[in-house]
Write a protein that holds these residues in place. Sequence first.
Motif, PDB file in Angstrom:
ATOM      1  N   TYR A  70      22.671 -14.086  46.785  1.00 51.97           N
ATOM      2  CA  TYR A  70      22.205 -15.080  47.744  1.00 51.97           C
ATOM      3  C   TYR A  70      20.765 -15.535  47.483  1.00 51.97           C
ATOM      4  O   TYR A  70      20.249 -16.406  48.190  1.00 51.97           O
ATOM      5  N   LYS A  71      20.128 -14.941  46.496  1.00 47.68           N
ATOM      6  CA  LYS A  71      18.704 -15.198  46.277  1.00 47.68           C
ATOM      7  C   LYS A  71      18.400 -16.656  45.945  1.00 47.68           C
ATOM      8  O   LYS A  71      17.364 -17.181  46.343  1.00 47.68           O
ATOM      9  N   GLN A  72      19.277 -17.310  45.188  1.00 51.58           N
ATOM     10  CA  GLN A  72      19.006 -18.689  44.800  1.00 51.58           C
ATOM     11  C   GLN A  72      18.962 -19.596  46.032  1.00 51.58           C
ATOM     12  O   GLN A  72      18.087 -20.454  46.154  1.00 51.58           O
ATOM     13  N   GLY A  73      19.911 -19.403  46.946  1.00 53.99           N
ATOM     14  CA  GLY A  73      19.908 -20.204  48.173  1.00 53.99           C
ATOM     15  C   GLY A  73      18.685 -19.941  49.028  1.00 53.99           C
ATOM     16  O   GLY A  73      18.119 -20.860  49.631  1.00 53.99           O
ATOM     17  N   GLU A  74      18.264 -18.671  49.091  1.00 57.43           N
ATOM     18  CA  GLU A  74      17.054 -18.331  49.824  1.00 57.43           C
ATOM     19  C   GLU A  74      15.848 -19.023  49.199  1.00 57.43           C
ATOM     20  O   GLU A  74      14.937 -19.475  49.909  1.00 57.43           O
ATOM     21  N   ALA A  75      15.861 -19.125  47.869  1.00 58.44           N
ATOM     22  CA  ALA A  75      14.753 -19.792  47.178  1.00 58.44           C
ATOM     23  C   ALA A  75      14.707 -21.273  47.525  1.00 58.44           C
ATOM     24  O   ALA A  75      13.633 -21.836  47.764  1.00 58.44           O
ATOM     25  N   PHE A  76      15.871 -21.921  47.567  1.00 64.68           N
ATOM     26  CA  PHE A  76      15.900 -23.339  47.933  1.00 64.68           C
ATOM     27  C   PHE A  76      15.308 -23.550  49.332  1.00 64.68           C
ATOM     28  O   PHE A  76      14.577 -24.515  49.568  1.00 64.68           O
ATOM     29  N   MET A 113      11.490 -23.133  49.293  1.00 62.26           N
ATOM     30  CA  MET A 113      10.795 -24.254  48.663  1.00 62.26           C
ATOM     31  C   MET A 113      10.837 -25.515  49.522  1.00 62.26           C
ATOM     32  O   MET A 113      10.402 -26.572  49.097  1.00 62.26           O
ATOM     33  N   ARG A 114      11.418 -25.384  50.736  1.00 56.58           N
ATOM     34  CA  ARG A 114      11.507 -26.501  51.689  1.00 56.58           C
ATOM     35  C   ARG A 114      12.347 -27.661  51.146  1.00 56.58           C
ATOM     36  O   ARG A 114      12.065 -28.832  51.406  1.00 56.58           O
ATOM     37  N   TYR A 115      13.411 -27.339  50.410  1.00 55.20           N
ATOM     38  CA  TYR A 115      14.274 -28.384  49.877  1.00 55.20           C
ATOM     39  C   TYR A 115      14.998 -29.160  50.978  1.00 55.20           C
ATOM     40  O   TYR A 115      15.290 -30.337  50.824  1.00 55.20           O
ATOM     41  N   GLY A 116      15.354 -28.479  52.068  1.00 57.59           N
ATOM     42  CA  GLY A 116      16.214 -29.095  53.055  1.00 57.59           C
ATOM     43  C   GLY A 116      17.671 -28.997  52.603  1.00 57.59           C
ATOM     44  O   GLY A 116      17.959 -28.670  51.443  1.00 57.59           O
ATOM     45  N   THR A 120      19.355 -28.998  48.694  1.00 60.61           N
ATOM     46  CA  THR A 120      19.915 -27.683  48.395  1.00 60.61           C
ATOM     47  C   THR A 120      21.371 -27.795  47.969  1.00 60.61           C
ATOM     48  O   THR A 120      21.808 -27.148  47.002  1.00 60.61           O
ATOM     49  N   LEU A 121      22.145 -28.608  48.661  1.00 63.95           N
ATOM     50  CA  LEU A 121      23.557 -28.792  48.312  1.00 63.95           C
ATOM     51  C   LEU A 121      23.703 -29.356  46.909  1.00 63.95           C
ATOM     52  O   LEU A 121      24.488 -28.843  46.095  1.00 63.95           O
ATOM     53  N   ILE A 122      22.949 -30.399  46.605  1.00 64.03           N
ATOM     54  CA  ILE A 122      23.037 -31.021  45.278  1.00 64.03           C
ATOM     55  C   ILE A 122      22.584 -30.047  44.192  1.00 64.03           C
ATOM     56  O   ILE A 122      23.233 -29.904  43.152  1.00 64.03           O
ATOM     57  N   ALA A 123      21.472 -29.353  44.444  1.00 67.43           N
ATOM     58  CA  ALA A 123      20.959 -28.390  43.464  1.00 67.43           C
ATOM     59  C   ALA A 123      21.944 -27.239  43.258  1.00 67.43           C
ATOM     60  O   ALA A 123      22.114 -26.745  42.141  1.00 67.43           O
ATOM     61  N   SER A 124      22.598 -26.813  44.323  1.00 68.36           N
ATOM     62  CA  SER A 124      23.559 -25.712  44.245  1.00 68.36           C
ATOM     63  C   SER A 124      24.763 -26.098  43.398  1.00 68.36           C
ATOM     64  O   SER A 124      25.220 -25.322  42.547  1.00 68.36           O
ATOM     65  N   ILE A 125      25.273 -27.300  43.623  1.00 62.71           N
ATOM     66  CA  ILE A 125      26.424 -27.774  42.848  1.00 62.71           C
ATOM     67  C   ILE A 125      26.063 -27.892  41.380  1.00 62.71           C
ATOM     68  O   ILE A 125      26.807 -27.449  40.496  1.00 62.71           O
ATOM     69  N   LYS A 126      24.890 -28.472  41.107  1.00 64.51           N
ATOM     70  CA  LYS A 126      24.455 -28.647  39.720  1.00 64.51           C
ATOM     71  C   LYS A 126      24.316 -27.312  39.012  1.00 64.51           C
ATOM     72  O   LYS A 126      24.820 -27.128  37.891  1.00 64.51           O
ATOM     73  N   LEU A 127      23.653 -26.339  39.649  1.00 69.01           N
ATOM     74  CA  LEU A 127      23.416 -25.048  39.016  1.00 69.01           C
ATOM     75  C   LEU A 127      24.718 -24.283  38.819  1.00 69.01           C
ATOM     76  O   LEU A 127      24.937 -23.660  37.773  1.00 69.01           O
ATOM     77  N   ALA A 128      25.604 -24.330  39.810  1.00 65.80           N
ATOM     78  CA  ALA A 128      26.884 -23.632  39.703  1.00 65.80           C
ATOM     79  C   ALA A 128      27.730 -24.199  38.563  1.00 65.80           C
ATOM     80  O   ALA A 128      28.395 -23.447  37.832  1.00 65.80           O
ATOM     81  N   GLY A 183       5.777 -29.260  50.702  1.00 60.60           N
ATOM     82  CA  GLY A 183       7.219 -29.404  50.848  1.00 60.60           C
ATOM     83  C   GLY A 183       7.644 -30.863  50.883  1.00 60.60           C
ATOM     84  O   GLY A 183       8.648 -31.243  50.269  1.00 60.60           O
ATOM     85  N   LYS A 184       6.896 -31.676  51.589  1.00 60.37           N
ATOM     86  CA  LYS A 184       7.201 -33.115  51.647  1.00 60.37           C
ATOM     87  C   LYS A 184       7.082 -33.737  50.263  1.00 60.37           C
ATOM     88  O   LYS A 184       7.942 -34.536  49.856  1.00 60.37           O
ATOM     89  N   PHE A 185       6.037 -33.372  49.539  1.00 61.24           N
ATOM     90  CA  PHE A 185       5.860 -33.876  48.175  1.00 61.24           C
ATOM     91  C   PHE A 185       7.037 -33.449  47.299  1.00 61.24           C
ATOM     92  O   PHE A 185       7.569 -34.252  46.524  1.00 61.24           O
ATOM     93  N   ILE A 186       7.437 -32.193  47.411  1.00 61.75           N
ATOM     94  CA  ILE A 186       8.536 -31.660  46.602  1.00 61.75           C
ATOM     95  C   ILE A 186       9.840 -32.400  46.882  1.00 61.75           C
ATOM     96  O   ILE A 186      10.570 -32.777  45.958  1.00 61.75           O
ATOM     97  N   ARG A 187      10.151 -32.636  48.153  1.00 64.02           N
ATOM     98  CA  ARG A 187      11.383 -33.353  48.492  1.00 64.02           C
ATOM     99  C   ARG A 187      11.352 -34.780  47.957  1.00 64.02           C
ATOM    100  O   ARG A 187      12.343 -35.272  47.386  1.00 64.02           O
ATOM    101  N   ASN A 188      10.220 -35.452  48.118  1.00 64.85           N
ATOM    102  CA  ASN A 188      10.099 -36.824  47.603  1.00 64.85           C
ATOM    103  C   ASN A 188      10.251 -36.856  46.088  1.00 64.85           C
ATOM    104  O   ASN A 188      10.905 -37.748  45.531  1.00 64.85           O
ATOM    105  N   LEU A 189       9.646 -35.877  45.426  1.00 66.88           N
ATOM    106  CA  LEU A 189       9.734 -35.808  43.969  1.00 66.88           C
ATOM    107  C   LEU A 189      11.162 -35.558  43.520  1.00 66.88           C
ATOM    108  O   LEU A 189      11.640 -36.177  42.565  1.00 66.88           O
ATOM    109  N   ARG A 190      11.873 -34.663  44.213  1.00 67.21           N
ATOM    110  CA  ARG A 190      13.264 -34.357  43.876  1.00 67.21           C
ATOM    111  C   ARG A 190      14.155 -35.592  44.042  1.00 67.21           C
ATOM    112  O   ARG A 190      14.979 -35.902  43.180  1.00 67.21           O
TER     113      ARG A 190
END
Length: 282
Positions: free
Chosen positions: A209-215, A218-221, A225-233, A266-273
Amino acid sequence: MKTYIVIPTHNEERFIAKTLNSLVSQTLMPKKIVVVNDNSTDNTCAIVKDFIHQYNFISLVHTNASRDHMPGSKVINAFYKGYATLDKDYDIICKFDADLIFPKDYLEKITTSFKKDGSLGMVGGFCYIQKDQNWVLENLTNKDHIRGALKAYRKACFENINGLKPAMGWDTIDELLAQYHNWTIKTESQLQVKHLKPTGNSYTPKARYKQGEAFYSMRYGFWITLIASIKLALLKKQPVLVIDYLTGYFKAKRKKHTFLVSETEGKFIRNLRWKKMKQKIF
């Protein structure tokens, strides 16, 4: 430019000699290498000591952490045990894994990149793994991301981001915060590093579960998180991991885990993503 290298190790007797041999054979030599023995029970220390007898810029320190190979905190805590033994008279600080074989010009090439571009905060090559007698690009590699196995930081950048976070996702947070502080990141595709032990091979079920906790941290929202999870999986060719990642995210949210970045970051990170995702789509 002076380069210092810290190498966390845990039971790496099969690989550590190959890694050190590749580093002491560089066309531009590092000024210092610190190997951190993290609770090894094999011959890792004896192998490192053989190198220390031959090279006075190599040293060995010891630490005791969990025997579980938990991603994130274990390796960064070990890194800082080594970093604490170093002076601050460096220009480039590297965190390298103990299962890599570097091309002979690796340090020379990354140093040249730092010299040419004063805005460059981080630089690294690509990891290759062996398949059917051939070395192929590791499937987790992203041309915009430097793998955690071979991080190299300009000193000012390392200080700007307040070093490395002892948590899962540290090797993503560092790049996001570097960009927040207006540093650029560069991957050198011609620098092909042999990765002898593919990423994640020794992770335990406790890490699921660590990867989800990391998302979450990092304040992904949720949506990022859903998109990143699908991509990584999908990259790991294990679609079921999406469930583990999302479970970890919601567990962290329910328990109100500590965020690793500020609200502004966190806001910067989300905008960048979102910006990078839109660029890839269009």
